[in-house]
Design an enzyme around this catalytic site. Sequence first.
Site, PDB file in Angstrom:
ATOM      1  N   GLU A 132       0.799  -1.237   0.000  1.00 50.58           N
ATOM      2  CA  GLU A 132       0.000   0.000   0.000  1.00 50.58           C
ATOM      3  C   GLU A 132       0.830   1.284   0.000  1.00 50.58           C
ATOM      4  O   GLU A 132       0.595   2.189   0.809  1.00 50.58           O
ATOM      5  CB  GLU A 132      -0.976  -0.001   1.181  1.00 50.58           C
ATOM      6  CG  GLU A 132      -1.895  -1.203   1.169  1.00 50.58           C
ATOM      7  CD  GLU A 132      -2.909  -1.216   2.313  1.00 50.58           C
ATOM      8  OE1 GLU A 132      -2.823  -0.360   3.214  1.00 50.58           O
ATOM      9  OE2 GLU A 132      -3.795  -2.082   2.287  1.00 50.58           O
ATOM     10  N   ASN A 173       2.168  -5.164  -3.156  1.00 53.71           N
ATOM     11  CA  ASN A 173       0.774  -5.512  -2.876  1.00 53.71           C
ATOM     12  C   ASN A 173      -0.029  -4.251  -2.572  1.00 53.71           C
ATOM     13  O   ASN A 173       0.426  -3.400  -1.796  1.00 53.71           O
ATOM     14  CB  ASN A 173       0.779  -6.440  -1.640  1.00 53.71           C
ATOM     15  CG  ASN A 173      -0.529  -7.146  -1.375  1.00 53.71           C
ATOM     16  OD1 ASN A 173      -1.058  -7.827  -2.246  1.00 53.71           O
ATOM     17  ND2 ASN A 173      -1.049  -7.020  -0.158  1.00 53.71           N
ATOM     18  N   HIS A 209     -10.096  -5.882  -2.514  1.00 51.06           N
ATOM     19  CA  HIS A 209     -11.185  -5.617  -1.562  1.00 51.06           C
ATOM     20  C   HIS A 209     -12.247  -4.862  -2.359  1.00 51.06           C
ATOM     21  O   HIS A 209     -12.193  -3.640  -2.497  1.00 51.06           O
ATOM     22  CB  HIS A 209     -10.674  -4.799  -0.376  1.00 51.06           C
ATOM     23  CG  HIS A 209      -9.682  -5.567   0.462  1.00 51.06           C
ATOM     24  ND1 HIS A 209     -10.028  -6.712   1.150  1.00 51.06           N
ATOM     25  CD2 HIS A 209      -8.365  -5.374   0.694  1.00 51.06           C
ATOM     26  CE1 HIS A 209      -8.962  -7.181   1.790  1.00 51.06           C
ATOM     27  NE2 HIS A 209      -7.940  -6.394   1.521  1.00 51.06           N
ATOM     28  N   GLU A 240      -6.109 -10.729  -1.444  1.00 52.00           N
ATOM     29  CA  GLU A 240      -6.959 -10.485  -0.258  1.00 52.00           C
ATOM     30  C   GLU A 240      -8.422 -10.360  -0.666  1.00 52.00           C
ATOM     31  O   GLU A 240      -9.164  -9.523  -0.140  1.00 52.00           O
ATOM     32  CB  GLU A 240      -6.504  -9.205   0.467  1.00 52.00           C
ATOM     33  CG  GLU A 240      -5.036  -9.199   0.840  1.00 52.00           C
ATOM     34  CD  GLU A 240      -4.592  -7.976   1.639  1.00 52.00           C
ATOM     35  OE1 GLU A 240      -5.452  -7.218   2.103  1.00 52.00           O
ATOM     36  OE2 GLU A 240      -3.367  -7.789   1.784  1.00 52.00           O
ATOM     37  N   ASP A 242     -12.129 -10.045  -1.219  1.00 52.88           N
ATOM     38  CA  ASP A 242     -13.454 -10.098  -0.606  1.00 52.88           C
ATOM     39  C   ASP A 242     -14.313  -9.080  -1.359  1.00 52.88           C
ATOM     40  O   ASP A 242     -13.796  -8.115  -1.915  1.00 52.88           O
ATOM     41  CB  ASP A 242     -13.461  -9.864   0.922  1.00 52.88           C
ATOM     42  CG  ASP A 242     -12.705  -8.647   1.421  1.00 52.88           C
ATOM     43  OD1 ASP A 242     -12.544  -7.665   0.654  1.00 52.88           O
ATOM     44  OD2 ASP A 242     -12.286  -8.657   2.597  1.00 52.88           O
TER      45      ASP A 242
END
Length: 384
Positions: A132, A173, A209, A240, A242
């Site tokens: 990030e 990432n 996400h 990750e 979702d």
Amino acid sequence: MRQLHQLAKAAGKLYFGSATDNGELSDATYVSILKDADMFGQITPGNGQKWQYTEPTRGSFSFTAGDQIASFAQSNGQLLRCHALVWHSQLPNWVSSGTWTAAELTSVINTHIANEVGHYKGQCYAWDVVNEALNEDGSYRDSVFYRVLGDSYIPIAFKAAAAADQDTKLYYNDYNIEGSGSKQQGTIKIVKLVQDAGGKIDGVGMQAHLIVGSTPSQSTLESVIRSYISAGVTEVAYTELDIRFSSLPPSESGLQQQASDYGAVTRACLAVDACVGITIWDYTDKYSWIPSVFPGSGAALLWDENFSRKPAYSTVSSILRAAATGGGGSTGIPTATSTAPEPTSTSCTVVKWGQCGGRGYTGCTACASGSTCTYSNDYYSQCL
Ligand code: XIL
């Protein structure tokens, strides 16, 4: 009935995995699904390897939390993705509030990475080396690392990780880099930055996400994956995943939209060889991080909070199965109807939490005493 990781492998991917966290490992029902290496061939520690846990005070290292997850994965024959080395968040105050010269902070980064990557040497399929680093407009995020070292902290971190373990894959990432735009361009800039500095960067991790109904299309997802490969990495992964609802509870049509969004991500990864796998950020809504960080949002995962599989599970599994059997993973997503599961056999019993029905299911339909075969969706009924 083949499970997600088995199907992903048969379709040519390296893994289908899940994140997990230490506290959840005392939940026996939860663990019974997580430890199934045919379902999850890869595990990521959701927190335990972060700086705040691994070097809470300068020079004093603790790997207890991360080791618990690493040994869980190892004892179940699951790959480990390691996460995360240099990140502005979950960073102890001694780093974020320190007054550093460039040389001192470089030494702090090098020491942290040498110790942590050294500790896990040989155990990590990949490391999220920098996490990030970008703002939404593609510029560099303000952090102690950027303030003191400018963008040079990124190649510094990649070089330190490469020196500590030659065999692990090194990833950048981030979130909101699955679709096209400024942040995608920022990611490409980071790949080139590391390479121009003589560092090794193997992969881009797209956290993914995402939001139900706002997930990029399969073709956008695919072209973004290809843009990272063109920029110079050899692989990408959804790290990750979702897909959350912004308001709860989800409607039936919302669950179908979520299934279709999960389907787009699955198909995009299948469509590009360099996409090595998909990791969901935990597998059950019971342990999702979403409600605590996005209040009012949730229901983002493939299993609901009672461990029932959601329509999105069926879609992901059907797409992987079609790809695994050469059936064309990019044809239509199965659409649901409201038919009840057909009983197929009663001469055996299914344990509590096991599958007892669903379209295409041919196994036992009688549930062990104390549980009842409960319709979850057209593709899955479960003994609850
Ligand atoms: C989250 C964890 O799941 C939470 O338990 C924790 O409180 C905050 O961090 N991007 C990342 C992950 O890279 O490390 C974050 O994990 C989710 C967003």
